[in-house]
Design a protein around this motif. Structure first.
Motif, short mmCIF file in Angstrom:
data_model
loop_
_atom_site.label_atom_id
_atom_site.label_comp_id
_atom_site.label_asym_id
_atom_site.label_seq_id
_atom_site.Cartn_x
_atom_site.Cartn_y
_atom_site.Cartn_z
N ALA A 301 -4.45 -10.54 -6.67
CA ALA A 301 -3.62 -10.48 -5.46
C ALA A 301 -2.28 -9.83 -5.74
CB ALA A 301 -3.44 -11.88 -4.89
N ALA A 302 -1.70 -10.13 -6.90
CA ALA A 302 -0.41 -9.53 -7.26
C ALA A 302 -0.55 -8.02 -7.46
CB ALA A 302 0.14 -10.18 -8.52
N ARG A 303 -1.65 -7.61 -8.07
CA ARG A 303 -1.86 -6.17 -8.28
C ARG A 303 -2.12 -5.45 -6.95
NH1 ARG A 303 -6.14 -5.56 -13.12
NH2 ARG A 303 -5.61 -3.37 -12.80
N ILE A 304 -2.81 -6.12 -6.02
CA ILE A 304 -3.01 -5.52 -4.69
C ILE A 304 -1.67 -5.35 -3.98
CG2 ILE A 304 -3.96 -5.98 -2.40
CD1 ILE A 304 -6.36 -7.30 -3.80
N THR A 305 -0.81 -6.35 -4.10
CA THR A 305 0.52 -6.25 -3.48
C THR A 305 1.31 -5.09 -4.08
OG1 THR A 305 0.51 -8.65 -3.11
CG2 THR A 305 2.64 -7.51 -3.00
N GLU A 306 1.22 -4.91 -5.38
CA GLU A 306 1.92 -3.79 -6.03
C GLU A 306 1.38 -2.45 -5.53
OE1 GLU A 306 1.46 -4.36 -10.17
OE2 GLU A 306 2.74 -6.14 -10.28
N LEU A 307 0.07 -2.37 -5.34
CA LEU A 307 -0.51 -1.12 -4.82
C LEU A 307 0.01 -0.79 -3.43
CD1 LEU A 307 -4.27 -1.43 -5.92
CD2 LEU A 307 -2.66 0.33 -6.64
N LEU A 308 0.07 -1.82 -2.57
CA LEU A 308 0.53 -1.60 -1.20
C LEU A 308 2.01 -1.25 -1.16
CD1 LEU A 308 -1.40 -4.49 0.59
CD2 LEU A 308 -2.00 -2.06 0.51
N ILE A 309 2.79 -1.87 -2.04
CA ILE A 309 4.23 -1.56 -2.10
C ILE A 309 4.44 -0.13 -2.59
CG2 ILE A 309 6.38 -2.14 -3.26
CD1 ILE A 309 5.54 -5.05 -3.22
N ALA A 310 3.66 0.28 -3.58
CA ALA A 310 3.79 1.64 -4.12
C ALA A 310 3.45 2.70 -3.09
CB ALA A 310 2.91 1.80 -5.36
N ALA A 311 2.60 2.35 -2.10
CA ALA A 311 2.19 3.32 -1.09
C ALA A 311 3.08 3.31 0.15
CB ALA A 311 0.74 3.04 -0.67
N LYS A 312 4.15 2.52 0.14
CA LYS A 312 5.00 2.37 1.33
C LYS A 312 5.55 3.70 1.82
CE LYS A 312 5.31 -2.06 2.45
NZ LYS A 312 5.03 -2.55 3.82
N ARG A 313 6.01 4.55 0.91
CA ARG A 313 6.67 5.80 1.30
C ARG A 313 5.75 7.01 1.15
NH1 ARG A 313 12.79 5.18 -1.28
NH2 ARG A 313 13.30 3.20 -0.26
N GLN A 314 4.44 6.77 1.07
CA GLN A 314 3.49 7.87 0.91
C GLN A 314 2.84 8.21 2.24
OE1 GLN A 314 3.49 9.42 -1.84
NE2 GLN A 314 4.64 7.89 -3.04
N PRO A 315 2.35 9.44 2.39
CA PRO A 315 1.71 9.83 3.67
C PRO A 315 0.47 9.00 4.00
CG PRO A 315 2.21 11.76 2.31
CD PRO A 315 2.44 10.57 1.45
N TRP A 316 -0.20 8.47 2.98
CA TRP A 316 -1.43 7.72 3.21
C TRP A 316 -1.19 6.21 3.34
CZ3 TRP A 316 -0.22 10.54 -1.14
CH2 TRP A 316 0.11 9.83 -2.27
#
Length: 492
Positions: A301-316
């Motif tokens: 769950a923590a790694r999923i949260t990190e993935l979503l945070i990393a994609a915050k400013r991305q086009p996708w």
């Protein structure tokens, strides 16, 4: 002090120029002649002893009585020997640094007002106390105390002054009676740690709002002490884990709320891994256990949260968030969700996916570099097709368009092949050359094209179509003559 800019120092009574003053009294300087005239022998009004005082002084006091009654300008302690005089008021040696300007140490360049020289050790520049102690102090190899060095052994180990004459001397610890190396009355390391921990617990207990956390914090300190009695880093280790108990105190109002799932939700596996000793303490003392399955799920769950945070400013970002919501609604384990999501994020970053579908060939090129991502990406491709309406699909297995390693080199090779065919005529061209032209233009390996059969091609009056697995490729109009001639050679 009386100094003339032109002639130099002069007497404050007669004005005579002098190199050094014979007497300094009330911020005035006097020469030897004026001293004999102004200062006379008298009896001290306090001790009735003989002293030399100014002839106009009504109640003369000797130097000994003056020193015995004077106090420090800063701390008001008695000053038998002044370290500094400020407006005739003494300053004790301990307070002198507070009246000096801070300067850089000549060695470590640390800014401090405690600078001094040490000519006895060959140090004539001004250095700080830390650099000064490095010249004279070290940890004794006998008693293990940081003291002034008495001598060095043949192996360069230091011995303090107390242990020089008797290196086998020991004394009993005043608390537990254990024999401690060296002279004196110091405690053993275990008792020193215990006293330091008790003092630390007493000082830090005031920051906890709940008494049960204070008890827990105290028991943890004693538990750590029992595990490693003589560890010199024990106090530092205890302080490293103090934020763990502060967080518990701020989050929970009762010890009954403390359990394994609650700790995982509060800290996460990363923080619990850093505070492994408090977790072991809670397991042994309060029977709080963390299941491996729960830790694995929390880590995913923590790694999923990190993935979503990393994609915050991305086009996708929007696409990935929607895909995550769709995965959470399915009956998948957290590990599977993280695998699907991470592979989708990597592909989106590689293809720079935005609000529109990726260009043709991007997915094939990605799977060529990472064939192991095929199964994970198939769900993402299906989601894009159903949720976004994009006309995308997974390429058949074994049918992957390889990217050109050097497009410029491939274009030159194709140009040379076509020039050779035009010189000799297409009817005279060999099957190998025609297959090379089709392979270079389509981006396929030459062996794949040459191993094709006539059934892999569909020839009509208008176009030639090449079937590669489930993929249907329409040969460009510019290559139509070469493709037709190649098919004719396959039929023969």
């Amino acid at each position: 002090m009386s100094i003339d800019p032109k002639f130099g120092r002069y007497c404050d009574r007669c004005g005579k120029v002098m190199e050094t003053a014979h007497k300094l009294h009330l911020d005035k300087e006097y020469c030897g002649g004026c001293y004999k005239y102004l200062f006379k022998a008298a009896a001290c009004v306090l001790c009735n002893g003989r002293t030399i005082a100014h002839k106009n002084e009504m109640e003369p006091v000797c130097s000994a009585c003056t020193r015995s009654s004077r106090t420090c300008l800063r701390c008001d302690k008695p000053v038998p020997r002044a370290g500094l005089l400020i407006d005739q008021r003494p300053v004790c040696p301990s307070c002198v640094p507070y009246f000096k300007e801070a300067q850089k140490c000549a060695r470590c360049e640390r800014v401090t007002s405690r600078l001094s020289t040490m000519p006895s050790a060959g140090v004539f520049e001004k250095i700080c106390d830390s650099c000064r102690n490095k010249e004279t102090h070290a940890t004794c190899s006998v008693c293990r105390k940081y003291r002034k060095v008495g001598c060095h052994r043949e192996d360069a180990s230091a011995v303090c002054a107390d242990c020089v004459h008797d290196s086998t001397a020991t004394h009993a610890c005043p608390d537990c009676g254990t024999q401690v190396p060296g002279k004196g009355a110091s405690r053993c390391r275990a008792c020193l740690n215990r006293v330091a921990l008790e003092r630390e617990v007493k000082l830090t207990s005031a920051m906890f709002a709940h008494y049960w956390v204070v008890v827990l914090w105290s028991r943890f300190a004693m538990w750590m002490h029992a595990r490693s009695l003589g560890n010199p880093r024990l106090l530092g280790n205890i302080r490293d884990h103090q934020p763990f108990f502060e967080r518990i105190d701020a989050e929970y109002s009762s010890a009954l709320d403390l359990n394994g799932p609650a700790l995982l939700q509060l800290f996460g596996t990363g923080v619990l891994r850093r505070h492994l000793l408090p977790v072991q303490f809670l397991t042994e003392e309060l029977d709080i256990h963390l299941r491996s399955e729960d830790k694995s799920d929390a880590s995913e769950a923590a790694r999923i949260t990190e993935l979503l945070i990393a994609a915050k400013r991305q086009p996708w970002n929007e696409l990935l968030q929607a895909y995550h919501q769709a995965l959470m609604k399915s009956a998948l384990s957290p590990r599977s969700v993280r695998t699907y999501l991470s592979n989708a994020a990597l592909f989106c970053a590689s293809a720079n996916v935005g609000n529109e579908a990726w260009p043709a060939g991007r997915l094939e090129h990605y799977l060529e570099a990472k064939p192991g991502a095929r199964n994970s990406l198939s769900r993402f491709i299906t989601f894009c097709r159903s949720a976004r309406g994009w006309k995308v699909q997974m390429p058949p297995k074994g049918v992957v368009v390889r990217p050109l390693a050097d497009p410029v080199r491939s274009a030159r090779k194709l140009r040379d092949l076509i020039s050779n065919v035009e010189e000799t005529g297409i009817a005279s061209a060999s099957q190998d050359v025609l297959g090379s032209i089709l392979a270079e233009s389509l981006g396929f390996p030459k062996a794949v094209v040459l191993s094709s059969t006539a059934t892999d091609f569909q020839v009509t009056l208008d176009a030639v179509t090449y079937f590669y697995g489930k993929e249907r490729i329409c040969i460009p109009q510019e290559l139509d003559p070469y493709a037709r001639r190649f098919v004719e050679m396959l039929v023969k």
